[in-house]
Each structure stands twice: as structure tokens, then as C-alpha cells.
Design a protein around this motif. Structure first.
Motif, PDB file in Angstrom:
ATOM      1  N   PHE A 166      14.016  -0.076   6.702  1.00  0.00           N
ATOM      2  CA  PHE A 166      15.394   0.260   6.156  1.00  0.00           C
ATOM      3  C   PHE A 166      16.292   0.504   6.983  1.00  0.00           C
ATOM      4  O   PHE A 166      17.582   0.117   6.834  1.00  0.00           O
ATOM      5  CB  PHE A 166      15.077   1.473   5.316  1.00  0.00           C
ATOM      6  CG  PHE A 166      14.165   1.618   3.986  1.00  0.00           C
ATOM      7  CD1 PHE A 166      14.401   0.357   3.205  1.00  0.00           C
ATOM      8  CD2 PHE A 166      13.132   2.438   3.762  1.00  0.00           C
ATOM      9  CE1 PHE A 166      13.688  -0.134   2.297  1.00  0.00           C
ATOM     10  CE2 PHE A 166      12.259   2.038   2.696  1.00  0.00           C
ATOM     11  CZ  PHE A 166      12.556   0.985   1.793  1.00  0.00           C
ATOM     12  N   LEU A 167      16.029   0.994   8.227  1.00  0.00           N
ATOM     13  CA  LEU A 167      17.086   1.407   9.343  1.00  0.00           C
ATOM     14  C   LEU A 167      17.745   0.020   9.938  1.00  0.00           C
ATOM     15  O   LEU A 167      18.805  -0.377  10.087  1.00  0.00           O
ATOM     16  CB  LEU A 167      16.565   2.111  10.369  1.00  0.00           C
ATOM     17  CG  LEU A 167      16.284   3.545   9.955  1.00  0.00           C
ATOM     18  CD1 LEU A 167      15.943   4.432  11.247  1.00  0.00           C
ATOM     19  CD2 LEU A 167      17.752   4.181   9.969  1.00  0.00           C
ATOM     20  N   THR A 168      16.853  -1.035   9.855  1.00  0.00           N
ATOM     21  CA  THR A 168      17.086  -2.449  10.476  1.00  0.00           C
ATOM     22  C   THR A 168      17.891  -2.828   9.301  1.00  0.00           C
ATOM     23  O   THR A 168      19.059  -3.429   9.498  1.00  0.00           O
ATOM     24  CB  THR A 168      16.004  -3.219  10.537  1.00  0.00           C
ATOM     25  OG1 THR A 168      15.065  -2.538  11.622  1.00  0.00           O
ATOM     26  CG2 THR A 168      16.270  -4.595  11.198  1.00  0.00           C
ATOM     27  N   LYS A 169      17.666  -2.844   8.064  1.00  0.00           N
ATOM     28  CA  LYS A 169      18.574  -3.580   7.045  1.00  0.00           C
ATOM     29  C   LYS A 169      19.965  -2.864   7.130  1.00  0.00           C
ATOM     30  O   LYS A 169      20.747  -3.674   6.821  1.00  0.00           O
ATOM     31  CB  LYS A 169      17.779  -3.433   5.712  1.00  0.00           C
ATOM     32  CG  LYS A 169      16.591  -4.275   5.585  1.00  0.00           C
ATOM     33  CD  LYS A 169      16.810  -5.676   5.294  1.00  0.00           C
ATOM     34  CE  LYS A 169      17.520  -6.176   3.965  1.00  0.00           C
ATOM     35  NZ  LYS A 169      17.532  -7.601   3.964  1.00  0.00           N
ATOM     36  N   TRP A 170      19.963  -1.542   6.990  1.00  0.00           N
ATOM     37  CA  TRP A 170      21.315  -0.903   7.143  1.00  0.00           C
ATOM     38  C   TRP A 170      22.083  -1.135   8.219  1.00  0.00           C
ATOM     39  O   TRP A 170      23.105  -1.534   7.973  1.00  0.00           O
ATOM     40  CB  TRP A 170      20.694   0.516   6.948  1.00  0.00           C
ATOM     41  CG  TRP A 170      22.160   1.583   7.393  1.00  0.00           C
ATOM     42  CD1 TRP A 170      23.042   1.642   6.431  1.00  0.00           C
ATOM     43  CD2 TRP A 170      22.542   2.041   8.622  1.00  0.00           C
ATOM     44  NE1 TRP A 170      24.090   2.507   7.010  1.00  0.00           N
ATOM     45  CE2 TRP A 170      23.725   2.911   8.513  1.00  0.00           C
ATOM     46  CE3 TRP A 170      21.701   2.436   9.736  1.00  0.00           C
ATOM     47  CZ2 TRP A 170      24.338   3.607   9.097  1.00  0.00           C
ATOM     48  CZ3 TRP A 170      22.495   2.924  10.601  1.00  0.00           C
ATOM     49  CH2 TRP A 170      23.672   3.811  10.448  1.00  0.00           C
ATOM     50  N   ALA A 171      21.278  -1.230   9.459  1.00  0.00           N
ATOM     51  CA  ALA A 171      22.269  -1.224  10.625  1.00  0.00           C
ATOM     52  C   ALA A 171      22.861  -2.601  10.760  1.00  0.00           C
ATOM     53  O   ALA A 171      23.971  -2.679  11.271  1.00  0.00           O
ATOM     54  CB  ALA A 171      21.416  -1.199  11.572  1.00  0.00           C
TER      55      ALA A 171
END
Length: 860
Positions: A166-171
Motif C-alpha cells: 500500500f505504501l508503494t502504490k501510494w508513493a
């Protein structure tokens, strides 16, 4: 054929362009390998210990041992209720398989997202690299073992994988890689962004296990760094640098910038807090359920009771840790564990995955979003480091369960490293001209790494890792009912945690419990010694133990094997158990009975033999049985047995004298004869008592043991041992004939290399002793292998045949030790029963229960 492939969307004979629909189909088909492997090897029945606790706790909606495991309890209840087929234990095991599969999907999604939104690469290579990472993680032996039995640790790893995804997608969305900032925050106001999903996952993970919080420092840094980059792009302010020599501004500037960032993103922070609280709301289960819970603490509706259980107060505060000086050895341990999971090329890929984004390249459009990739790799590396620093420092049982997350990150980084390798071969110059190689060669690289990664792991692990035939839990429950039902003995059966949990399952889930007139199963907690429980229950009738307990024998009682149990007997009992075959042989020491559990065995088996002996008038000499099977001799040692000088005249001593068969023993029927030996007089006492025959079935491909320094019970092999340290000069390899010169206070660093020869029946403890010439221990280092990191058996066999691991120790010479010559001995013993594992010679005969590495000369 070429036209046919083009119709499918595959252009060219290399790794060309695939249509998105075909790409998705092929990826899905390959990802299905993972759940298929898990279901094929999934445990079917009860497993001793914690896995069974999680199963019946979920079934009755109870509260498990600290920290309570609310999430797995509720999700387990859902699985047990909604899945319409399979036994309850199988459904609970299936939850782990589903969770592990989901974790690999998150790994796949993370790697694919990173690759597809970075520099141009063929749209076939992108999913293949992501598949490589997912399959590599999913088929690693430790991950696989936890995917096929009920446990919370695989779910902890799933939360870690979800958080990183989720952090990868968001960033990448925030930094404009897809051309739209704040993706997910536009459109429908109720559509959560990946950042909100991360907050929910992080909150939910905390309700599952406190270990999930160790990733939070890396998560916080990452979110703030992305917000700062976003701010610098929008405002053009890129000056976060520190002024050299200006300590006041250096302190104030980051703080003021941080406050500004938080204010700027206050709305997002509020939403994140709301989603995190939604995840944390699972904790409400405890105060709502605790007052009337059928199993577990009833005080969790109070703040103190809640915190005691959730934080594991008392337990967590007393956890032992390795010191800073021991971290070098712990790195060796982690390296050994990692080598069991992945091949060396995969580990090197993971290292490359950390390094290559930071290598400066010739200016080109190759890395248009390199800062994003560097930040993401830093997130993964920091998350790994935070988990590693805590887990590897624990001096606790089965670090393998807690280290699932770091091992998962290594597999994820290996995928990024493979991407980096291909990018090195697909570089373009400043004009956009390709400098690399053909897509066919890239495809060859992918095939090679697939062969060295998931394919190798499947071939190596699939035949060994399966729990499909594991039945120890059910066998124990059935033995309780079979042996005691209708006996009217009024016995008490004292159980450790491992053996009590399947009985609780029978009570709470199957609604069956032994008649108290026959037997009363009781749980022996760690709060009171076993001997005290024996004294409590023995006046009320017979007492049986779930396993052999040396401390009960040391208290003066006798333990007689009775099926899978041990009966506590007062000294002086002259009766012969009716299950044994009566015989009469000997004079000073008589053999009066024997019993086999089975006479049809397989090469490499550990064969149980029960002997009943007595000394009519007593003796001060030490006698031991000597078994002969074919051409092999098994002279048993006095260790772990009640020695003959302690026998009362006329009493019958009933004990187990088990032995292990060589792995290369050929098919055949082997006669077994029994003799005695007087150790005090060093005299053989021939009895030639015939105990029958063993029918042995040989192995088609027995494991090699001729390269070992010592073969312990045909289960664990000592491959090598080295010594190094201050004042030792050159490194020594065992067995060394030239004594090690040391001084009081010196530290000898020992590194042992073990090899698993077969599945262990229980958890073994490694002993490293510095002994004097009279065999008295001066320094005793007794540990679960690899400093607690890797038990041979925990709930089920953990060491798989063929595995090798390095096991380091720090043996410190006492500062006040008298000058002289000392020896270093190595051995193993059963963690619970404390019976030593005998060493087998090349022909299978027993040759003692310790191995001498060499001598140490301590100078004044």
C-alpha cells in the motif's frame, strides 16, 4: 506457429509485447502454483501445541495466550463457519495457506508496481520478474512450513507485505509516476487511497501481534519523505540541507519543517487516524468477550487486565536478549537461516536490489523516476533492519517464526535486484539508442534465475516439507481414551502445553472428555514445578505424565513407560508390567521383561525398546544393557537412566532403551540379543537373551553419513567444528591434536556446522562444555540450536533431512580458572526428557554420547 502467437498478443520470438488480458491470465495461472503447493502439503489433523490452541480458541471464541490474537481468532471462526467442507483443524490450517498466498500476492503486486512505473521494460518481463519474487518468497522453506499449519506468524508477515504494498502504490501515485497526484483521493469521496488502506492494515496488524509495530519507524520516515518531496515539487523549495556549524538552525529547521509538513497534511492525517482506529477496533473483542469467555482471562474488561494480556506483561519484560558483543555471531545465525530459504544467487540478487538504484549512471532516460525507486528501496531496507534488529537479538524459542517478515523482504528485494540486472543489460545512451542485448538473452537470464530460485526451492522442499500425514495430536488424544476408558483407575494425567491442547480441543470442540473415574487430564503450568504437581495428585490415585521428566526421577520417584505415557511409581515396586514379555536372565542384575512397540521398521528409524530389570540383593557397580542387532552393538550409557547403585534390592526398574538404525541398513530380518556390561569392572556379562527379530525395510536413497565428525542418533550430524579467538593464533578445526593455548578470561569462538539426517522426534538441546580431566563441567553452554533461533522440533519436526546450518558459540574461560588442561565436549540431549543422543559409528554401533573437539591448555 508465429502467426498463432501473434494472435495471442505475443509479438516476436523473444520477450515481446503481450496483451494485458493474456498477461493477466498467464500471471494468474503461475501464481496458482503457490496455493496448490500449500493445499497439497497442508496439515489435515491436529498439531500439538499452539496450532491446536488457535483452532479451538477460534471455534469457541475464547482468548488465546498473550497477546491474545484477536484477529486470528475472529478470522479463524469465520473460516471454520463458512467453509462447508473439511474437518475443523483443516479449515484452520487453510487460513494460514490463504494468508501466505495473499502475502505472496502483495509481494507480486509490490514488485510489479515498482517495475511497471519505472523505466521502460517489456510488459512481459515485468510480470515475470514479479512472479519470480512472489514464487521465491512463497516456496522458501520457512515460509512454506508456516503456510501449512495454523499459526499467527504467517499472518504477521502478510500484514508486513500488505503495508509495503500500500505504501508503494501510494508513493508512486503521489510522486506523479502515473501522472496524477493523490490518486485515490479524487472521484468518489468514499474511495480510500492506498495510504488509508495502509493505515487500516497497520492498525489491524497491531490487534493481531505487537511485532508489527517494529516496521512503524520506517513507515513514518517514508511517509514524511514522500510528503516533503511532494512539497518541494509544488513549491520549488528543495533546501532541507543543514548549515555547517550552525547547530541552532540545524536543530530548529527540521523541527519547524516537520511541523509545517504535518499541518499541511493534517486532513490526510485525520483520515489515516480514522482508518487506523477502524483496524484497532478489533481490540473491542477483548473487553466485550472477556467477562464470559469460555477459555482465557476474564479480566480484560479492565484497563489493567487488557494491557497485561495485550502487552504480555511479565513475559515480554523478562525476554532475554543477546548482547552487542554477540551480534557478530547472530549475523552468522541469520546468514545460516537465510541460506536455508534461498540459494546464494537469490541472496546476491537481494543485495544488488539494495545497491543498484544508488549507482550513478550516464545521464539518460533510463531512470526517470530514480529518486522514487531509491526511496522505496530505502523503505524496504529500513523495514528489514528494524525487524531484524529486534528478532535476531531475542534469546527465545523459534526465532524462525518471528523472522518471516525479514525473509519475505529479502525475496522482494531479490525481485527488484533481478529487475536491476535486466536494466543493466537494457541501458540506453543519451540519444535513446539501446546499448543492451536482445530480449531473447534477457529471457535466458530470467529462466536461469527462475531455475536457481523458486524452481530449485520447489524441487528441494516439496518432498520434505509436507504435514499432510502428521497425526501426533490425534494419536495422543486417542491414546488417552484407549488406555484409560473403562479402567476405573481414577488416575491423574499431567500434561505439558503441547499435549494438553489437543485434549482441550476434544473437550471444547468435539465435546468429549474422559470420565474422571478413569482419568483426569491436568495441565502443568510453568508457574509450578512438575514434582509439586506429582505430590499434589499422587495421594488421590495413580499419576501419569505426558512425557519423561528427569526432575521427577531426581526427586526419588520412578517413571515407567506405559504406552505414550510415563507412570509415576514409588521406589521399591517389584511388579512387572503385564504388557511386557516376561523373561529371566542374569544374576547380579536380572532382565525380567521386555517389550517392543513395533518390530517392522525402516532403516533410519528410532526404535523404542522397553526393558524391565532388577538387582535381587543390590549392587554398587554400574551395569548397562548391551544390545546386539545383526553386526551392530549398542552399549547404552548411564546418562538419562537410573544407575544400578541407586536401585533398591528386589525392585523392578522399567525404562526405555531406544536406539536408531543406520540409514543405509539393508532389507532383512535382524535377530536382537541382549547382554549386560559391568562398567565398574569393565567386564562383559554375557546373557545372549533372544529378544526376537526386527524386520527392516531399506531406503532407496539413504542420506550419506560418512563425512560427519559425529552422528547423533541418526538424526543430527556434526559436519565440522572450528575454534578461533583472542590468543588462539590460527583457526583450529576439530578434532585438533595441538592444544589451544588460552588464559583466564579469554573467549573461544566456536562455530559448529550441523546437518539434519532425519526428522527429529522432539526438540534437542545443544551442549558445549568445557570439562576438566575428571569430566566435571567448568563452563556449560546449553542452547536450543542457533541460540534459540532454530529448534529441531517445535509442534512438528522443523529440521528437514539434508539441511545444513552454522551454529556459533562464545565460550569464555573463567577469570579464576586454575591452570591446566581441559577438554571441549559437544553433545545433544532431549529438551524435555534430557536424555542424551547417542553417537553412531560408521557401522551403526553406539560409541558414547559426546564428541571431544580437542583440548585447551590454560596458562597462569
Amino acid at each position: 506457429m508465429k502467426r498463432y502467437f501473434e494472435r495471442l498478443g505475443i509479438r516476436g520470438w523473444g520477450l515481446g509485447t503481450w496483451t494485458p488480458s493474456l498477461q493477466s491470465l498467464v500471471s494468474s495461472l503461475f501464481l496458482m502454483i503457490i496455493p496448490i503447493l500449500y493445499i497439497a502439503t497442508l496439515a489435515q489433523l491436529l498439531i500439538l501445541g499452539d496450532p491446536t490452541e488457535y483452532t479451538f480458541i477460534a471455534n469457541i471464541l475464547g482468548i488465546a495466550h498473550p497477546p491474545g490474537y484477536a484477529f486470528i481468532t475472529l478470522l479463524g471462526k469465520l473460516f471454520q463457519t463458512l467453509i462447508p467442507f473439511g474437518d475443523i483443524p483443516w479449515r484452520m490450517h487453510l487460513l494460514s495457506a490463504a494468508s501466505a498466498t495473499l502475502a505472496t500476492l502483495f509481494v507480486y503486486g509490490t514488485v510489479k508496481t515498482v517495475i511497471s512505473l519505472q523505466s521502460p521494460i517489456s510488459n512481459l518481463q515485468s510480470p515475470i520478474i514479479a512472479l519470480f519474487a512472489a514464487l521465491t518468497v512463497g516456496t522458501a522453506v520457512n515460509f512454506w512450513q508456516h503456510a501449512i499449519h495454523a499459526n499467527p506468524h504467517i499472518i504477521t508477515a502478510t500484514f508486513l507485505a500488505a503495508n509495503l504494498y500500500f505504501l508503494t502504490k501510494w508513493a508512486l501515485g503521489e510522486e506523479g509516476v502515473k501522472g496524477r497526484k493523490g490518486e485515490g483521493e479524487t472521484g468518489c469521496p468514499f474511495t480510500p487511497s492506498p495510504l488509508h488502506l495502509f493505515a487500516f492494515s497497520a492498525g489491524l496488524g497491531v490487534t493481531h501481534h505487537p511485532l508489527t509495530v517494529f516496521g512503524f519507524p520506517a513507515y513514518v520516515w517514508f511517509i514524511l519523505s514522500v510528503w516533503r518531496r511532494q512539497e518541494s515539487v509544488e513549491t520549488g523549495d528543495r533546501d532541507w540541507r543543514l548549515a555547517i556549524g550552525d547547530w541552532r538552525n540545524n536543530l530548529q529547521s527540521p523541527i519547524s519543517n516537520l511541523i509545517r509538513l504535518l499541518r499541511r497534511n493534517a486532513h490526510t492525517l485525520l483520515k489515516m487516524a480514522g482508518f487506523a482506529l477502524l483496524g484497532l477496533s478489533v481490540w473491542l473483542y477483548y473487553p466485550l468477550r472477556s467477562p464470559h469467555v469460555p477459555f482465557g482471562p476474564t479480566s480484560m474488561n479492565t484497563l489493567n487486565g487488557f494491557l497485561d494480556h495485550v502487552l504480555a506483561r511479565g513475559l515480554s519484560e523478562s525476554l532475554p536478549y543477546f548482547s552487542l558483543a554477540e551480534q557478530g555471531d547472530r549475523l552468522i545465525v541469520f546468514g545460516s537461516i537465510l541460506r536455508l530459504q534461498y540459494s546464494l544467487p537469490v541472496i546476491l540478487l537481494a543485495i544488488w536490489g539494495i545497491i543498484w538504484p544508488f549507482i550513478p549512471f550516464t545521464p539518460s532516460p533510463l531512470h526517470p523516476f530514480a529518486p522514487s525507486l531509491r526511496r522505496l528501496v530505502t523503505l524496504y531496507a529500513l523495514t528489514f533492519a528494524s525487524f531484524y534488529a529486534f528478532v535476531i537479538s531475542l534469546r527465545a524459542q523459534d526465532i524462525m517464526a518471528y523472522i518471516l517478515g525479514p525473509v519475505l523482504i529479502v525475496g522482494l528485494l531479490a525481485g527488484i535486484g533481478l529487475y536491476g540486472v535486466l536494466q543493466m543489460f537494457n541501458r540506453k545512451d543519451a540519444k535513446g539508442a539501446k546499448q543492451g542485448i536482445s530480449s531473447r538473452f534477457c529471457g535466458l537470464i530470467l529462466l536461469v534465475f527462475f531455475a536457481l530460485g523458486p524452481v530449485l526451492q520447489i524441487v528441494r522442499n516439496a518432498p520434505l516439507v509436507s504435514l499432510r500425514d502428521y497425526d501426533e495430536g490425534v494419536v495422543y488424544v486417542d491414546a488417552v481414551f484407549d488406555q484409560f476408558s473403562g479402567s476405573g483407575a481414577g488416575a491423574a494425567l499431567l500434561n505439558d502445553w503441547e499435549h494438553m491442547t489437543p485434549l482441550w480441543y476434544a473437550q471444547f470442540v468435539e465435546k468429549r472428555w474422559p470420565d474422571p473415574a478413569d482419568v483426569r487430564p491436568e495441565f502443568v503450568s510453568a508457574a509450578k514445578p512438575w514434582v509439586e504437581f506429582v505430590f499434589d495428585y499422587l495421594p488421590g490415585g495413580p499419576v501419569y505424565l505426558s512425557n519423561y521428566r528427569r526432575d521427577v526421577v531426581d526427586a526419588g520417584f520412578r517413571l515407567r513407560p506405559s504406552g505414550p505415557f510415563y507412570q509415576v511409581v514409588d521406589p521399591g515396586d517389584a511388579s512387572i508390567p503385564p504388557a511386557l514379555t516376561p523373561v529371566s536372565a542374569g544374576d547380579v542384575v536380572e532382565v525380567v521383561g521386555f517389550g517392543w512397540e513395533e518390530t517392522a521398521v525402516t532403516a533410519g528409524d528410532y526404535v523404542p525398546l522397553t526393558l524391565a530389570l532388577r538387582t535381587p540383593t543390590g549392587t554398587t557397580d554400574f551395569y548397562v544393557p548391551v544390545l546386539r542387532l545383526g553386526g551392530m552393538t549398542f552399549p547404552f550409557t548411564t546418562d538419562s537412566h537410573l544407575t544400578t547403585p541407586n536401585w533398591q534390592p528386589g525392585e523392578v526398574i522399567v525404562e526405555r532403551f531406544d536406539f536408531a538404525l543406520p540409514h543405509d541398513l539393508a532389507d532383512g530380518r535382524y535377530p536382537v540379543t541382549l547382554n549386560l556390561k559391568n562398567l565398574s569392572a569393565d567386564e562383559d556379562v554375557p546373557l545372549n537373551l533372544n529378544l526376537g527379530q526386527l524386520t527392516v525395510t531399506g531406503l532407496d536413497d539413504p542420506i550419506a553419513t560418512d563425512n560427519l565428525l559425529a552422528n547423533f542418533r541418526q538424526r543430527v550430524g556434526l559436519v565440522s567444528a572450528t575454534a578461533r579467538g583472542n590468543g588462539l593464533g590460527r583457526r583450529r578445526s576439530a578434532p585438533w591434536s595441538d592444544p589451544i593455548a588460552a588464559r583466564p578470561g579469554d573467549t573461544i569462538h566456536l562455530t559448529l556446522k550441523w546437518q539434519a539426517l532425519d526428522y527429529a522426534e522432539e526438540s534437542y538441546t545443544i551442549l558445549i562444555h568445557l570439562i576438566d580431566p575428571a569430566n566435571r563441567p567448568i563452563v556449560a553452554l546449553d542452547y536450543t540450536p542457533l541460540g534459540g533461533a532454530m529448534p529441531t522440533h517445535l509442534w512438528f519436526p522443523k529440521w528437514l533431512p539434508g539441511q545444513r546450518m552454522l551454529d556459533p558459540y562464545r565460550l569464555q574461560i573463567p577469570p579464576d580458572l586454575s591452570p591446566g588442561t581441559y577438554l571441549i565436549e559437544v553433545g545433544l540431549y532431549e529438551m524435555v526428557g534430557r536424555r542424551r543422543l547417542h553417537i553412531a559409528a560408521a557401522d551403526g554401533s553406539l560409541v558414547g554420547d559426546r564428541y571431544i573437539l580437542g583440548s585447551v591448555v590454560v596458562a597462569p
